[in-house]
Design a protein around this motif. Structure first.
Motif, mmCIF file in Angstrom:
data_model
loop_
_atom_site.group_PDB
_atom_site.id
_atom_site.type_symbol
_atom_site.label_atom_id
_atom_site.label_comp_id
_atom_site.label_asym_id
_atom_site.label_seq_id
_atom_site.Cartn_x
_atom_site.Cartn_y
_atom_site.Cartn_z
ATOM 1 N N VAL A 1 0.854 -1.197 0.000
ATOM 2 C CA VAL A 1 0.000 0.000 0.000
ATOM 3 C C VAL A 1 0.890 1.247 0.000
ATOM 4 C CG1 VAL A 1 -1.799 1.286 1.217
ATOM 5 C CG2 VAL A 1 -1.875 -1.206 1.217
ATOM 6 N N GLN A 2 1.911 1.230 0.836
ATOM 7 C CA GLN A 2 2.870 2.344 0.872
ATOM 8 C C GLN A 2 3.503 2.566 -0.499
ATOM 9 O OE1 GLN A 2 5.727 1.012 3.759
ATOM 10 N NE2 GLN A 2 4.793 2.164 5.438
ATOM 11 N N GLU A 3 3.912 1.455 -1.121
ATOM 12 C CA GLU A 3 4.593 1.515 -2.416
ATOM 13 C C GLU A 3 3.688 2.146 -3.475
ATOM 14 O OE1 GLU A 3 7.773 0.542 -2.283
ATOM 15 O OE2 GLU A 3 8.068 1.197 -4.352
ATOM 16 N N MET A 4 2.433 1.751 -3.464
ATOM 17 C CA MET A 4 1.456 2.330 -4.399
ATOM 18 C C MET A 4 1.416 3.841 -4.223
ATOM 19 S SD MET A 4 -1.945 3.605 -4.153
ATOM 20 C CE MET A 4 -2.960 2.709 -2.983
ATOM 21 N N TRP A 5 1.320 4.277 -2.971
ATOM 22 C CA TRP A 5 1.232 5.717 -2.682
ATOM 23 C C TRP A 5 2.512 6.444 -3.078
ATOM 24 C CZ3 TRP A 5 3.801 9.103 0.708
ATOM 25 C CH2 TRP A 5 3.212 10.364 0.881
ATOM 26 N N LEU A 6 3.663 5.881 -2.678
ATOM 27 C CA LEU A 6 4.954 6.532 -2.972
ATOM 28 C C LEU A 6 5.132 6.702 -4.479
ATOM 29 C CD1 LEU A 6 7.237 4.616 -0.420
ATOM 30 C CD2 LEU A 6 6.666 7.069 -0.352
ATOM 31 N N LYS A 7 4.804 5.668 -5.226
ATOM 32 C CA LYS A 7 5.011 5.709 -6.680
ATOM 33 C C LYS A 7 4.019 6.639 -7.382
ATOM 34 C CE LYS A 7 7.733 1.923 -8.125
ATOM 35 N NZ LYS A 7 8.100 1.053 -6.981
ATOM 36 N N LEU A 8 2.769 6.594 -6.955
ATOM 37 C CA LEU A 8 1.751 7.387 -7.653
ATOM 38 C C LEU A 8 1.813 8.857 -7.238
ATOM 39 C CD1 LEU A 8 -0.519 7.219 -9.728
ATOM 40 C CD2 LEU A 8 -2.108 6.637 -7.870
ATOM 41 N N PHE A 9 1.914 9.107 -5.942
ATOM 42 C CA PHE A 9 1.987 10.504 -5.477
ATOM 43 C C PHE A 9 3.287 11.147 -5.966
ATOM 44 C CE2 PHE A 9 2.307 13.837 -2.082
ATOM 45 C CZ PHE A 9 1.102 14.472 -2.343
ATOM 46 N N GLY A 10 4.334 10.323 -6.088
ATOM 47 C CA GLY A 10 5.643 10.841 -6.483
ATOM 48 C C GLY A 10 5.921 10.748 -7.974
ATOM 49 N N SER A 11 4.922 10.384 -8.756
ATOM 50 C CA SER A 11 5.172 10.193 -10.193
ATOM 51 C C SER A 11 5.609 11.481 -10.880
ATOM 52 C CB SER A 11 3.908 9.662 -10.880
ATOM 53 O OG SER A 11 4.117 9.586 -12.271
ATOM 54 N N ASN A 12 6.550 11.324 -11.809
ATOM 55 C CA ASN A 12 6.982 12.452 -12.639
ATOM 56 C C ASN A 12 6.022 12.722 -13.786
ATOM 57 O OD1 ASN A 12 9.301 13.868 -11.872
ATOM 58 N ND2 ASN A 12 10.584 12.086 -12.316
ATOM 59 N N MET A 13 5.178 11.733 -14.073
ATOM 60 C CA MET A 13 4.222 11.902 -15.171
ATOM 61 C C MET A 13 3.093 12.824 -14.726
ATOM 62 S SD MET A 13 3.867 8.009 -16.610
ATOM 63 C CE MET A 13 3.704 7.167 -15.042
ATOM 64 N N VAL A 14 2.369 13.359 -15.697
ATOM 65 C CA VAL A 14 1.100 14.000 -15.371
ATOM 66 C C VAL A 14 0.124 12.868 -15.095
ATOM 67 C CG1 VAL A 14 -0.844 15.346 -16.243
ATOM 68 C CG2 VAL A 14 1.497 15.992 -16.870
ATOM 69 N N THR A 15 -0.524 12.918 -13.942
ATOM 70 C CA THR A 15 -1.448 11.841 -13.591
ATOM 71 C C THR A 15 -2.861 12.407 -13.432
ATOM 72 O OG1 THR A 15 -0.831 12.146 -11.279
ATOM 73 C CG2 THR A 15 0.302 10.383 -12.462
ATOM 74 N N ILE A 16 -3.788 11.804 -14.120
ATOM 75 C CA ILE A 16 -5.182 12.246 -14.042
ATOM 76 C C ILE A 16 -6.051 11.047 -13.677
ATOM 77 C CG2 ILE A 16 -7.146 13.132 -15.388
ATOM 78 C CD1 ILE A 16 -5.200 14.855 -16.940
ATOM 79 N N ALA A 17 -6.878 11.254 -12.647
ATOM 80 C CA ALA A 17 -7.805 10.184 -12.258
ATOM 81 C C ALA A 17 -9.137 10.408 -12.963
ATOM 82 C CB ALA A 17 -7.995 10.172 -10.747
ATOM 83 N N ALA A 18 -9.572 9.406 -13.705
ATOM 84 C CA ALA A 18 -10.893 9.429 -14.333
ATOM 85 C C ALA A 18 -11.791 8.583 -13.432
ATOM 86 C CB ALA A 18 -10.817 8.873 -15.745
#
Ligand code: CO8
Length: 259
Positions: free
Chosen positions: A86-103
């Protein structure tokens, strides 16, 4: 293995669409979280991929959040592995360099809300039947500090305090009102709007946008990085308590009885 994370990469736009596919409710099991982290890492290191649209393959449900059965009647080792994922999911997604958009094409409680809050922008289907929020206290459990930090980052501390204490779920219109989501669109326009917003975000030079994103998010990420093991221990000892196991069981029974 059975793919639960579907990724479609559009080479011409540099945008990947990632769909969570774990029927019926896209609950986040250990296996799924592991696959998510691997898929995200692949996109992160792909220089041709600049943007990620995160959505659900199940109509009506974005994600039911963490799979409650992963937190019931399992071994200490399992709880540790689960929480690390769960931590890993958060670290990777919150810290992503990409533009991230939730649909957000459906309901999005707890861990589902967390996932969408990790993104740079949230578009939700304009349907009051769909609700989003961190409802942990309703289950008798406590959202950890980095869930709280993520929500504060988006809606500020006053709204976060009230939402977290009450375990409040916000129907789409209310979620827009407090800024938990950025935009509501008709259900059949969620994906196309995400693509349009993405194009706008990608018109900004990557390096400038990435440094800016990191400047704002790195202190929040570092707080967890610095106490990752303590956070795992904390989760394991909390979730192993008999009273907490009982609360989760009661909640699960209520979910099943609702029918
Ligand atoms: N985990 C496991 N099973 C679930 C979950 C879940 N999160 N959510 C639903 N299910 C199951 C249901 O029990 C049901 O099972 P069955 O078919 O065997 O009876 C099946 O999925 C379908 O569920 P519904 O009939 O309820 O489906 P609906 O379409 O009517 O509703 C919802 C979908 C809105 C998603 C609804 O199921 C719901 O509200 N689910 C509960 C979501 C929830 O409260 N999640 C919280 C998880 S906790 C979390 O994510 C963060 C924890 C942080 C840890 C804190 C540290 C201690």
């Amino acid at each position: 293995s059975n793919n639960k994370i579907l990724v479609e990469m559009d080479e011409s736009t540099g945008v990947a669409v990632m769909k969570i596919k774990n029927p019926p409710v896209n609950s986040l099991r250990l296996e799924l979280l592991t696959e998510f982290a691997i898929s995200l890492e692949k996109l992160e290191i792909d220089r041709g991929c600049r943007g990620l649209i995160l959505t659900s393959a199940s109509p009506k449900i974005f994600s039911a959040g963490l799979d409650i059965t992963e937190m019931c009647g399992k071994s200490t080792e399992h709880y540790e592995a689960f929480w690390r994922a769960v931590q890993e999911m958060w670290l990777k997604l919150f810290g992503s360099n990409m533009v991230t958009i939730a649909a957000v094409n459906g309901s999005s409680p707890a861990g589902g809300c967390l996932m969408s809050m990790c993104c740079d922008y949230r578009i939700m289907a304009d349907n009051p039947k769909y609700a989003i929020g961190l409802n942990e206290t309703q289950l008798g459990i406590v959202a950890p500090f980095w869930f709280k930090d993520t929500m504060m980052h988006i809606v500020g501390s006053r709204v976060t305090e009230q939402s977290l204490q009450l375990g409040q779920m916000y129907p789409a219109p209310a979620a827009l009102k407090i800024g938990l989501v950025d935009q509501l669109v008709p259900e059949d326009k969620v994906q196309s709007t995400a693509a349009a917003v993405m194009a706008q975000w990608l018109s900004v030079p990557d390096h400038a946008r990435q440094i800016t994103k990191s400047m704002i998010r790195k202190p929040i990420i570092d707080r967890l990085v610095k106490q990752r093991e303590a956070d795992i221990n904390n989760f394991v000892s909390f979730i192993s308590k008999e009273s907490i196991q009982k609360s989760l069981q009661v909640y699960m029974d209520r979910l099943k009885q609702k029918k």
